[in-house]
Design an enzyme around this catalytic site. Sequence first.
Site, mmCIF file in Angstrom:
data_model
loop_
_atom_site.group_PDB
_atom_site.id
_atom_site.type_symbol
_atom_site.label_atom_id
_atom_site.label_comp_id
_atom_site.label_asym_id
_atom_site.label_seq_id
_atom_site.Cartn_x
_atom_site.Cartn_y
_atom_site.Cartn_z
ATOM 1 N N GLU A 114 -65.249 63.067 22.832
ATOM 2 C CA GLU A 114 -65.589 61.647 22.755
ATOM 3 C C GLU A 114 -66.938 61.393 23.407
ATOM 4 O OE1 GLU A 114 -64.152 57.244 24.272
ATOM 5 O OE2 GLU A 114 -62.766 58.934 24.463
ATOM 6 N N LYS A 245 -43.033 63.435 30.861
ATOM 7 C CA LYS A 245 -43.963 63.316 29.732
ATOM 8 C C LYS A 245 -43.726 62.067 28.886
ATOM 9 C CE LYS A 245 -44.562 68.308 29.674
ATOM 10 N NZ LYS A 245 -44.490 69.569 28.942
ATOM 11 N N ASP A 319 -51.161 70.398 32.053
ATOM 12 C CA ASP A 319 -50.400 70.134 30.832
ATOM 13 C C ASP A 319 -50.852 68.795 30.252
ATOM 14 O OD1 ASP A 319 -48.569 69.586 28.856
ATOM 15 O OD2 ASP A 319 -46.830 70.269 29.991
ATOM 16 N N HIS A 410 -71.762 53.344 23.275
ATOM 17 C CA HIS A 410 -71.068 54.222 22.322
ATOM 18 C C HIS A 410 -71.909 54.437 21.067
ATOM 19 C CE1 HIS A 410 -67.541 53.702 24.868
ATOM 20 N NE2 HIS A 410 -66.949 54.645 24.162
#
Length: 416
Positions: A114, A245, A319, A410
């Site tokens: 990104e 998670k 993770d 951006h």
Amino acid sequence: MPKLNLSQSPAVRAKWEENLKLDSQEKVTSSQQQLPNSAALTPQCIEKRWQVIAERTNKAALLDTDSEKQQNLYSSNIEHFIGTVKLPVGLAGPLLVNGAHAKGEYLVPLATTEAALVASYSRGAKLITEAGGVTALVINEGVTRTPVFEFANVTKAGEFVAWAVTEYEQFKQLAHSTTRYGKLKDININVEGNRVYLVFEYLTGDASGQNMVTFATNTIYQYIIQSCPVDIHSCYLDGNLSGDKKPNSHTMRSVRGKKVVADITIPAALIEKRLHTQVAKMVEFGQMTTTGSLLSGGIGVNAHYANALAALYIACGQDPACVAESSIGITRMEQNAQGDLYASVTLPNLMVGTVGGGTHLPSQKACLDILGLYGSGNARALAEVTAGLCLAGELSIVGAFCAGHFSRAHQRLARR
């Protein structure tokens, strides 16, 4: 395929046979895509997998020379291995952290595709450093696993609870027999009708610890099944109460992984110089977006913890799926009596470690080495640096929105 009714017309029968033929052809096609039965990471298995997909893509792009040389290093981290994926890594910083465990300036590696992300975090980190550094503190730790047991009725569930509380010391001994580094620190009970959820909470040392607590809890779980004097109708190793998670609100008041707070006071003049906006405007933005978060049903209030966490987790062998829970937290910005900006972040779900998991892999270890935080004794420092990084990102993105620079940045960086 439905059964053929012999009383149906010849046309229907012909259509049925045609469908049966097509179904058979699909099965043949599917079988040609089968991978080798073994999921092992051996040269022979890797070659067989590439025989299946060789015509679809460029083998060298995934299985380059370095990946072939290092393939044995991945044996505990992947099944059906075919190569590695490269992501660009950038450095954000320097970030000055005045923590209980992290002390000094850090250059933080972030892996992302990104554009503008690393630039934004670097801007925030430099602002924090110029203001004297972020104060960060790990205030709690714990990783949970929550087996569930179902009984005939609530009376039997109550009998199970009465037995279970007498077995706590036995549970702890069993858990500690499975790990050198983990420690079962607390046991809680949650009753729902005829079901009982046991909440086992562990300290996991310098490891993130999901596998560690699973192995330890499974040993206790098997003991309960074999020794419980009450008839168990059904049971499972995890009843989904742990929040593993998944975004959840429970840990906002407790902890999963490491709970970290970080704060800083930045002079108004520095906000205007570096972020090109005013303190009052940043505070107002925070108030409006807090309302927006409530309207959307969000858990916690923050601008974009997930950006920092995903990029840092990938770079440093954590993770990435834990971003789902780790990105829950609260950002707060206020104007103090002197007109300066007070900003804080509270992250109750940081699942980070400096040993185990993917931390030993070549690229990931290299990133932890840049931080100086690879290996034993560094997990709490990594958590404090992570909190400081999240605060840097919050300051930068809020400043960009307030100054009207968000879209422009951006567009400039993503389309150059």
